[in-house]
Design an enzyme around this catalytic site. Sequence first.
Site, PDB file in Angstrom:
ATOM      1  CD  GLU A   1       2.294  -1.334   2.720  1.00 19.74           C
ATOM      2  OE1 GLU A   1       1.610  -0.627   1.961  1.00 19.74           O
ATOM      3  OE2 GLU A   1       2.141  -1.342   3.950  1.00 19.74           O
TER       4      GLU A   1
ATOM      5  CD  GLU B   1       3.853   0.562   6.880  1.00 16.38           C
ATOM      6  OE1 GLU B   1       2.625   0.579   6.630  1.00 16.38           O
ATOM      7  OE2 GLU B   1       4.714   0.992   6.103  1.00 16.38           O
TER       8      GLU B   1
HETATM    9  O1  IFM Z   1       0.437   5.126   5.313  1.00 16.26           O
HETATM   10  C1  IFM Z   1       0.569   3.874   4.759  1.00 16.26           C
HETATM   11  C2  IFM Z   1       2.019   3.515   4.605  1.00 16.26           C
HETATM   12  O2  IFM Z   1       2.703   4.437   3.841  1.00 16.26           O
HETATM   13  C3  IFM Z   1       2.150   2.173   3.924  1.00 16.26           C
HETATM   14  N1  IFM Z   1       1.359   1.169   4.590  1.00 16.26           N
HETATM   15  C4  IFM Z   1       0.003   1.487   4.908  1.00 16.26           C
HETATM   16  C5  IFM Z   1      -0.077   2.811   5.639  1.00 16.26           C
HETATM   17  C6  IFM Z   1      -1.540   3.143   5.979  1.00 16.26           C
HETATM   18  O3  IFM Z   1      -2.304   3.198   4.825  1.00 16.26           O
END
Ligand code: IFM
Length: 476
Positions: A186, A374
């Site tokens: 990200e 994710e």
């Molecule tokens: O916890 C975070 C992760 O580190 C990166 N993506 C989003 C998740 C939730 O906010």
Amino acid sequence: MPNPSPRQQTRLHAQPSISADRLVLLPSDFRLGVSTAAYQIEGAAREEGRGPSIWDSFAHTPGLTANGDHGDVACDHYHRWRDDLDLMVDLGIREYRLSVSWSRLQPSGQGELNPEAVVFYRALLEGMRERGIRPLVTLYHWDLPQPLEDAGGWPVRVTAERFADYAARTVGALGDLAEDWITLNEPWCSAFLGYHTGAHAPGRRDWGAAIAAAHHLNLAHGLAVAVIRAELPGARVGIANIVTDIRPRTDSLDDLAAAERLDAASNRVFLDPVYLGDYSEQVRRLLGADGLDAVIRPGDLDVIAAPTDFAGINHYQRVIARHDDDDAGPLRVREEPAEPATTSFGWSVIPASLTAVLMRVSREFTSLPLLITENGASYHDYLDPDGDVVDLDRVSYLRGYLDAVVTAVEQGADVRGYYAWSFLDNFEWAEGYGKRFGMVFVDYATQRRIPKLSAHWYRRLISERMSQLEPIGVKR
Ligand code: IFM
């Protein structure tokens, strides 16, 4: 572990799975896994040569994280990793996305790797191999060594070069234990939350710096792809970008343009150069004069577009964009969560947004296999008087979003995996420990792990999937 208690069994029976005739539509090599990140779970912040990262500095600055929480101990995974891997196996999980910590491996941000960190990560990856867990390793999940921030951080170009050096050394040291690598997690958060809004480390508020950081993060990714391939020719490499489903509030021209601006500054600035080879006209119009044009050097775009093997997608929410002249920010966009907002973050729960994102990436950006690196939700989970965590909301979330993945596959998207965020409750950055995303509840006072109902549900899903695959001889 913990088989489900009789009462949990009863609750589990009441929770439908994904129907077999939908599950079977996933490709036979589809990965069902979980995801974590180093700073969020490891702890051991000052042990065995680890140096401070921007997140240590940020979290230890009063007022910047909820309750002053920090990752000094977190889930103490650094000391408890064996038990955590055993628990993963008990839960049937054989696909694990983790990150390695730059500030542990290369505390000053340059030079030789810290040998103790190499020993730690080798043991962890060997432990995974012994247990039959396949790693997907992220090289950078936000823990920039503080000395590199002191030298200018992501807004300066040399940080991208430092990252490539760290990537080469790390893959050189660990590459025999992992074939699948993610360069960055990200970069939008690193660039825009870190350097524009200041909500994340290093907490700067400078729009131009954020734009420069975005380009240098893209460059860091491209430089790293090349060195990873040189170190480990068989590696499968990709980047994990957060892709948000952005919709205009109305179909007025103003709101449509606002949604386009938000999309350019959230999604396109990272997807365009990696998958399409250049920043789009929307991105250049929005960010060019504010600094993007000035930091792009000849050859950068070819470096950034280095071919990758999969596209990592992190997806959390649909956001509604509204034109707002009064918004002091450079985008003149007011963001509203799409209804219904039901996670404890106030994020929307709209499984169709994941289908939309997968279809969009497939149609507009790349034909590479997609990995959902994710997806997940935070809820107000608690231990009930019987010692259980009955997170029905999360079960329903996972069922809905996984079903949305199947829908995308039906519509032609080449999706090869889903890594739920997250395995354990953990340090949720500026929100501290109050936001729980895990399938496994962590009692931070004792470091006890308690699988939530969602963990049992996921285990059952994985086992149903395995029994679908066995007759055709696919083993994992
Ligand atoms: O916890 C975070 C992760 O580190 C990166 N993506 C989003 C998740 C939730 O906010």
